[in-house]
Design a protein around this motif. Structure first.
Motif, PDB file in Angstrom:
ATOM      1  N   UNK A  11       1.548  -0.440  38.455  1.00 53.34           N
ATOM      2  CA  UNK A  11       1.754  -0.656  37.017  1.00 53.34           C
ATOM      3  C   UNK A  11       0.513  -1.199  36.348  1.00 53.34           C
ATOM      4  N   UNK A  12      -0.077  -2.202  36.962  1.00 55.33           N
ATOM      5  CA  UNK A  12      -1.238  -2.833  36.351  1.00 55.33           C
ATOM      6  C   UNK A  12      -2.419  -1.876  36.318  1.00 55.33           C
ATOM      7  N   UNK A  13      -2.560  -1.061  37.345  1.00 53.73           N
ATOM      8  CA  UNK A  13      -3.648  -0.087  37.363  1.00 53.73           C
ATOM      9  C   UNK A  13      -3.472   0.934  36.242  1.00 53.73           C
ATOM     10  N   UNK A  14      -2.231   1.447  36.115  1.00 55.97           N
ATOM     11  CA  UNK A  14      -1.972   2.437  35.068  1.00 55.97           C
ATOM     12  C   UNK A  14      -2.187   1.830  33.685  1.00 55.97           C
ATOM     13  N   UNK A 291       9.251 -28.727  24.120  1.00 57.07           N
ATOM     14  CA  UNK A 291       9.809 -28.377  22.816  1.00 57.07           C
ATOM     15  C   UNK A 291       9.644 -26.886  22.562  1.00 57.07           C
ATOM     16  N   UNK A 292      10.478 -26.097  23.244  1.00 59.10           N
ATOM     17  CA  UNK A 292      10.430 -24.644  23.090  1.00 59.10           C
ATOM     18  C   UNK A 292      11.128 -24.238  21.797  1.00 59.10           C
ATOM     19  N   UNK A 293      10.438 -23.443  21.003  1.00 58.90           N
ATOM     20  CA  UNK A 293      10.976 -22.991  19.718  1.00 58.90           C
ATOM     21  C   UNK A 293      11.339 -21.518  19.807  1.00 58.90           C
ATOM     22  N   UNK A 294      12.409 -21.229  20.545  1.00 58.19           N
ATOM     23  CA  UNK A 294      12.790 -19.850  20.776  1.00 58.19           C
ATOM     24  C   UNK A 294      11.894 -19.225  21.831  1.00 58.19           C
ATOM     25  N   UNK A 295      11.922 -17.897  21.910  1.00 56.32           N
ATOM     26  CA  UNK A 295      11.120 -17.170  22.896  1.00 56.32           C
ATOM     27  C   UNK A 295      10.820 -15.778  22.366  1.00 56.32           C
ATOM     28  N   UNK A 296       9.776 -15.168  22.941  1.00 52.02           N
ATOM     29  CA  UNK A 296       9.480 -13.770  22.663  1.00 52.02           C
ATOM     30  C   UNK A 296       9.609 -12.999  23.972  1.00 52.02           C
ATOM     31  N   UNK A 297      10.367 -11.913  23.934  1.00 52.51           N
ATOM     32  CA  UNK A 297      10.703 -11.159  25.134  1.00 52.51           C
ATOM     33  C   UNK A 297      10.159  -9.742  25.018  1.00 52.51           C
ATOM     34  N   UNK A 298       9.456  -9.282  26.048  1.00 50.74           N
ATOM     35  CA  UNK A 298       8.921  -7.928  26.041  1.00 50.74           C
ATOM     36  C   UNK A 298       8.267  -7.612  27.374  1.00 50.74           C
ATOM     37  N   UNK A 299       8.007  -6.339  27.606  1.00 49.18           N
ATOM     38  CA  UNK A 299       7.424  -5.877  28.867  1.00 49.18           C
ATOM     39  C   UNK A 299       5.901  -5.873  28.738  1.00 49.18           C
ATOM     40  N   UNK A 300       5.261  -6.985  29.070  1.00 47.82           N
ATOM     41  CA  UNK A 300       3.811  -7.109  28.840  1.00 47.82           C
ATOM     42  C   UNK A 300       2.981  -6.309  29.841  1.00 47.82           C
ATOM     43  N   UNK A 301       3.569  -5.952  31.003  1.00 51.59           N
ATOM     44  CA  UNK A 301       2.799  -5.282  32.044  1.00 51.59           C
ATOM     45  C   UNK A 301       3.274  -3.853  32.317  1.00 51.59           C
ATOM     46  N   UNK A 302       4.142  -3.336  31.437  1.00 54.64           N
ATOM     47  CA  UNK A 302       4.623  -1.953  31.543  1.00 54.64           C
ATOM     48  C   UNK A 302       5.182  -1.617  32.921  1.00 54.64           C
ATOM     49  N   UNK A 303       5.921  -2.576  33.502  1.00 54.13           N
ATOM     50  CA  UNK A 303       6.568  -2.292  34.777  1.00 54.13           C
ATOM     51  C   UNK A 303       8.066  -2.094  34.631  1.00 54.13           C
ATOM     52  N   UNK A 403      -4.901  -7.246  28.059  1.00 46.39           N
ATOM     53  CA  UNK A 403      -5.939  -6.553  28.829  1.00 46.39           C
ATOM     54  C   UNK A 403      -5.385  -5.506  29.784  1.00 46.39           C
ATOM     55  N   UNK A 404      -4.070  -5.513  30.000  1.00 49.38           N
ATOM     56  CA  UNK A 404      -3.463  -4.523  30.881  1.00 49.38           C
ATOM     57  C   UNK A 404      -3.373  -4.943  32.324  1.00 49.38           C
ATOM     58  N   UNK A 405      -3.756  -6.174  32.656  1.00 50.48           N
ATOM     59  CA  UNK A 405      -3.703  -6.645  34.037  1.00 50.48           C
ATOM     60  C   UNK A 405      -3.025  -8.011  34.118  1.00 50.48           C
ATOM     61  N   UNK A 406      -2.075  -8.228  33.244  1.00 53.09           N
ATOM     62  CA  UNK A 406      -1.350  -9.500  33.127  1.00 53.09           C
ATOM     63  C   UNK A 406      -2.258 -10.639  32.650  1.00 53.09           C
ATOM     64  N   UNK A 407      -3.334 -10.281  31.985  1.00 50.20           N
ATOM     65  CA  UNK A 407      -4.162 -11.278  31.306  1.00 50.20           C
ATOM     66  C   UNK A 407      -4.333 -10.861  29.858  1.00 50.20           C
TER      67      UNK A 407
END
Length: 556
Positions: A11-14, A291-303, A403-407
């Motif tokens: 996934x990270x490579x792609x 003090x978490x103010x909600x969350x953002x959810x999404x597929x950051x690494x396209x896996x 960056x496409x590599x979990x960074x």
């Protein structure tokens, strides 16, 4: 079980090979004043996007903690040319006299127009002001031909079981912290989760009866948190997300000053708290107090699984990646340090979108400075039982590009998205229809006894200058289940680039994104298919859709 199995390494490579992911700069320009939505000196708490009048363009609802006449909630109606006018009083959703804490759009009666739930807080020690409860507004567009709203809170029964104060005022009487819609029991009707900002007040889950009324299902569904955490101060919107991809929507509740709570849907109308489970499925990574103010959810690494970004007002923000695709079982890994997203700037809101359309989800954080001033020292009319710390000094926001590599790389400086202010909510949406995600940022202005006591703030509408990367959009409507299709999973495939999005009703600090899902394609000029898994599990595929356009998919 619906499960996308791809190794993390592949996934990270792609992802890193996505065409156009190179160094295209992202630039924004603040057009709030020019387009009529700057709202200087108004204490705003979060934007919510929707096409409430079904005219094909995006409108924006903004909750405010009204302290002066004319500071009530806003409904910014789009004139079709990108300019906005506040029509909230005309449409009946100004929530007059309220202290607004967020809103969520959802067609709870499945009639084809979108309704509105608005979270409010009590007026404190200021007497002479009516107590405006958390309110449910029904859109009457289909019934009357006019996009006007009717307050149906009492009629619909959006009140807690056995709560005398709720019954007396005709709605939720305690301090609202956020609301969000989801069909948790998959019966085709949207249910509503309400969070409270009071440390000793529980969340409330309202099950839609399918006849225009709701029932308090908090206890029977097993989503009570009052005996789970020491302080139930649940700031930010509730997060509905299918964490294990079994087709049933799960629930993440974030808290200030205590652990967050992850509930897994059992599929029988009940939930199981898996936060402290030591074996998968587990959400043990969420127990970090802050003090978490909600969350953002999404597929950051396209896996194919959903990752979580937690904005914290008192410490570094956290980046948690799901290990579902990696290990075949649900758990989370905290990669904050290696991801480079642990900004300690006092986050109040966040949003995820592919701002450069390179096929990778980016993150925008609305900062407000660290919470280090007791609100009771600032606002004289604040009740003694409500004590919490607020940000007092403005701060710069953060734009993180993937960056496409979990960074991620910090691309804030020079982007035009610095957004210096005392931040609250933020939402991403393609306001001008050019295929690139814009930003609506709200900020706090503090008043005490109607007197300004800090630097006046304003909202910011940051228009994305765009670029050469391609894109495709997907709009959803279900006529078999909940009309908004909240809970649907959309997969777009373009060669070796596979992107997945969940369709949800709220995120971060009491905000919502564009109801139309945008997928960046980099330099790719074709899409193999759009695949939708509807909330009831039915799968629909559109082969070879054209790029640079919107495709509306309807479940009949």
């Amino acid at each position: 079980m619906i499960f996308v199995a791809r190794s993390a390494l592949t996934c990270l490579f792609l992802a890193a090979q996505v065409a156009g992911a190179a160094d295209d700069a992202v630039r924004f320009i603040d057009r709030a004043e020019a387009l009529g939505v700057a709202d200087k000196g108004v204490n705003s708490t979060g934007p919510a996007f929707a096409d409430y009048d079904n005219d094909g363009d995006l409108d924006i609802y903004v909750s405010t903690e009204a302290h002066l006449p004319g500071h009530d909630n806003r409904l910014w109606e789009n004139d079709g040319k990108g300019r906005f006018k506040n029509v909230a009083p005309d449409r009946g959703v100004d929530n007059a006299g309220s202290y607004g804490r967020g809103a969520s759009w959802g067609d709870y009666d499945n009639d084809g127009d979108v309704d509105l739930a608005v979270s409010n807080m009590p007026p404190g020690t200021t007497r002479g002001r009516s107590h405006v409860p958390t309110t449910l507004y029904r859109n009457m567009l289909k019934e009357t031909g006019k996009p006007e709203f009717e307050d149906v809170t009492r009629l619909a029964g959006v009140m807690r079981k056995g709560n005398e104060a709720d019954a007396r005022i005709g709605g939720l009487s305690d301090t609202g912290a956020g609301v969000a819609w989801a069909d948790y029991d998959n019966d085709g009707y949207l249910d509503l989760l309400w969070k409270s900002a009071d440390y000793d007040i529980d969340v409330a889950l309202f099950r839609n009866n399918g006849d225009g009324t709701f029932a308090d299902a908090t206890t029977e569904a097993g989503v009570s948190i009052i005996d789970t955490v020491l302080e139930a101060n649940s700031q930010g919107a509730p997060n509905w997300t299918d964490v294990d991809q079994d087709g049933r929507i799960d629930l993440l509740i974030t808290n200030e000053g205590d652990a967050n709570v992850l509930f897994r849907n059992n599929g029988d109308g009940t939930f199981k708290d898996i936060t402290r489970s030591r074996e998968p499925p587990t959400g043990i990574a969420f127990i970090n107090p802050g003090n978490a103010n909600g969350a953002c959810v999404g597929d950051i690494d396209n896996d194919g699984d959903m990752d979580v970004y937690l904005p914290h007002a008192d410490q570094a923000n956290r980046m948690l990646v799901s290990r579902l695709a990696d290990d075949g079982a649900l758990s989370y890994q905290d990669i904050t340090l290696t991801a480079g997203t642990g900004d300690p700037g006092g986050a109040r809101g966040c949003t995820m979108a592919d701002f450069d359309n390179d096929g990778l989800l980016d993150i925008y954080v609305n900062n407000g400075g660290l919470s280090n001033v007791l609100i009771n020292d600032v606002i004289a009319q604040m009740p003694l039982f409500v004590q919490f710390y607020i940000a007092w000094k403005p701060a710069y926001n953060k734009l993180y590009l993937n960056n496409g590599d979990r960074t991620f790389r910090d691309a804030t400086e020079g982007s035009g998205a610095e957004g210096f202010g005392i931040g609250s909510g933020v939402g991403a949406a393609d306001v001008n229809g050019d295929g690139f995600a814009d930003l609506f940022v709200t900020n706090r202005t503090y008043y005490s006894n109607a007197e300004l006591v800090n630097i006046p703030q304003q909202s910011q509408l940051l228009i994305n200058a765009g670029g050469d990367n391609n894109w495709i959009k997907v709009g959803l409507e279900s006529r078999k289940g909940n009309r908004n299709a909240y809970g649907a999973r959309v997969e777009v495939t373009s060669g070796d680039l596979v992107q997945v999005r969940e369709h949800t009703s709220a995120h971060g600090y009491n905000s919502t994104n564009d109801p139309i899902l945008t997928f960046g394609l980099g330099r790719r000029d074709s899409v193999d298919q759009i695949r939708v898994i509807w909330p009831d599990g039915e799968v629909q595929t559109l082969a070879g859709p054209a790029t640079a356009r919107l495709h509306r998919l309807v479940q009949e």
